[in-house]
Write a protein that holds these residues in place. Structure first.
Motif, PDB file in Angstrom:
ATOM      1  N   UNK A  61       0.777  -1.114   0.262  1.00 59.44           N
ATOM      2  CA  UNK A  61       0.079  -0.089  -0.043  1.00 59.44           C
ATOM      3  C   UNK A  61       0.835   1.376   0.084  1.00 59.44           C
ATOM      4  N   UNK A  62       2.003   1.134   0.806  1.00 56.69           N
ATOM      5  CA  UNK A  62       2.891   2.469   0.815  1.00 56.69           C
ATOM      6  C   UNK A  62       3.292   2.725  -0.390  1.00 56.69           C
ATOM      7  N   UNK A  63       3.879   1.587  -1.210  1.00 59.22           N
ATOM      8  CA  UNK A  63       4.563   1.837  -2.444  1.00 59.22           C
ATOM      9  C   UNK A  63       3.766   2.239  -3.358  1.00 59.22           C
ATOM     10  N   UNK A  64       2.251   1.932  -3.463  1.00 58.07           N
ATOM     11  CA  UNK A  64       1.308   2.522  -4.233  1.00 58.07           C
ATOM     12  C   UNK A  64       1.240   3.839  -4.011  1.00 58.07           C
ATOM     13  N   UNK A  65       1.155   4.110  -2.668  1.00 58.91           N
ATOM     14  CA  UNK A  65       0.937   5.469  -2.253  1.00 58.91           C
ATOM     15  C   UNK A  65       2.030   6.359  -2.938  1.00 58.91           C
ATOM     16  N   UNK A  66       3.409   5.807  -2.835  1.00 60.96           N
ATOM     17  CA  UNK A  66       4.354   6.724  -3.284  1.00 60.96           C
ATOM     18  C   UNK A  66       4.473   6.857  -4.755  1.00 60.96           C
TER      19      UNK A  66
ATOM     20  N   UNK B 297       1.197  10.519  -2.848  1.00 63.36           N
ATOM     21  CA  UNK B 297       0.620  11.099  -1.775  1.00 63.36           C
ATOM     22  C   UNK B 297       1.733  10.665  -0.636  1.00 63.36           C
ATOM     23  N   UNK B 298       2.459   9.741  -0.909  1.00 63.98           N
ATOM     24  CA  UNK B 298       3.856   9.827  -0.079  1.00 63.98           C
ATOM     25  C   UNK B 298       5.144  10.069  -1.020  1.00 63.98           C
ATOM     26  N   UNK B 299       5.983  10.775  -0.177  1.00 67.67           N
ATOM     27  CA  UNK B 299       6.916  10.965  -1.036  1.00 67.67           C
ATOM     28  C   UNK B 299       8.229   9.929  -1.291  1.00 67.67           C
TER      29      UNK B 299
ATOM     30  N   UNK C  24       8.786   6.075 -10.060  1.00 66.12           N
ATOM     31  CA  UNK C  24       9.387   5.676  -8.873  1.00 66.12           C
ATOM     32  C   UNK C  24      10.738   6.246  -9.424  1.00 66.12           C
ATOM     33  N   UNK C  25      11.705   6.559  -8.373  1.00 64.65           N
ATOM     34  CA  UNK C  25      13.156   6.731  -8.650  1.00 64.65           C
ATOM     35  C   UNK C  25      13.801   5.921  -7.699  1.00 64.65           C
TER      36      UNK C  25
END
Length: 335
Positions: free
Chosen positions: A77-82, A86-88, A140-141
């Motif tokens: 979930x946090x990866x998708x948010x990134x 929504x998450x940096x 993503x980077x």
């Protein structure tokens, strides 16, 4: 231009801009970074080190704000948010995002790495560059690859002295087909489950065991609900540090160079802490009542033989080109 060449150019640019003649320019930025690990896990050492590096390099203008224990969602979930912005940033398990980028899935294969030297050469060498080039297409980077570490098996039923001791045990594994296949071949009943649910499942007896690196076993207090720990080192788990591409693109060249440089500097601190923590965790887990053992060499050979077919059955999901590239680099290291 390849991303790695661009990053190198950015680093040179940063050096030039920090010379007496030209001052580097930094805006005010506080980046949220998510991790599923607890705040006392070695991942936090990396986040703290990166934040300190950025603050010092930017004159206090740039830093990180860490969120731990899945506060902003589990790894997936946090990866998708990134990815959505929504998450940096996120520091996540590679196995949890292999569905996004199969080249990261190769790391889930059992017994891929023999030791830390092989790990370090791969995570900072040409295969890292190969991964870095792939990530922008996923928004993503890739800044750096930190570590969770080599994984080991725990259970509440009995010591595992032979491969046959896995038979019939309900083992929590990541929601990842490679781990499911691996533990089925050992005779266990693999149960895919989100990490945040594992402690309760172990406590209630819904599952008998799980597998993770020692520092995470300690940080999550699995010793309260698990008696036996076997040092199988059956897989290695890296933790990529990733930034949202839109956020990255919004930074100027000085800021990008600083973020990239500090992610690499933080890797050194994170790896050092992670490996020191393995021995410390073993002592703590023993003091808390866990029985730690190793399987005899002949049984470990049998274990490797049983799970070896996972490499072939997983080839479609991880991608043959990805597998071949990694094996080519490992061949160079081993020769």
């Amino acid at each position: 231009m390849k991303l790695t060449k661009a990053f190198a150019a950015l680093a040179l640019c940063a050096t030039a801009l920090t010379s007496p003649a030209v001052a580097a320019e930094y805006g005010k930025h506080t980046f949220k970074v998510s991790s599923g690990a607890a705040k006392d896990h070695p991942i936090a050492t990396g986040i703290d080190a990166m934040s300190t590096c950025m603050e010092e390099g930017s004159g206090g203008k740039m830093k990180l704000r860490g969120f731990y224990s899945g506060q902003l969602g589990d790894d997936a979930d946090a990866t998708q948010a990134t990815r959505s912005g929504s998450i940096e940033m996120v520091v996540t398990g590679s196995a949890a995002i292999a569905g996004i980028e199969p080249a990261l899935g190769v790391f889930s294969l059992p017994f891929m790495f023999a030791n830390d030297d092989e790990v370090d050469a791969i995570m900072t060498g040409p295969y890292f560059d190969y991964l870095a080039e792939k990530m922008p297409q996923h928004d993503l980077v890739l800044l750096s690859i930190w570590e969770n570490g080599f994984r080991n098996a725990t259970n509440s039923k009995h010591p595992i002295q032979a491969v046959s001791d896995f038979e019939g045990l309900n083992f929590r594994v990541m929601q990842n087909p490679i781990f499911l296949d691996t533990f089925r071949r050992l005779g266990a009943n693999p149960v895919p489950m989100a990490f945040g649910e594992v402690f309760t499942a172990l406590e209630t007896g819904a599952v008998d065991g799980q597998e993770n690196p020692l520092p995470l076993i300690e940080a999550t207090k699995f010793y309260e609900v698990q008696k036996y720990l076997t040092l199988t080192r059956h897989a290695y788990s890296p933790n990529p540090a990733l930034m949202n591409k839109g956020v990255w693109d919004s930074l100027n060249t000085d800021e990008q160079a600083l973020v990239m440089s500090c992610a690499a500097t933080a890797r050194d601190a994170q790896i050092e802490r992670s490996r020191a923590a393995v021995g410390e965790s073993a002592e703590k887990l023993t003091a808390e009542g866990m029985e730690i053992s190793e399987m005899p060499a002949a049984e470990m050979d049998k274990l490797r033989e049983l799970v070896a077919p996972v490499w072939e059955t997983s080839m479609e999901s991880v991608g043959k080109e990805n597998f071949d590239r990694l094996m080519e680099e490992l061949g160079k290291i081993r020769n």
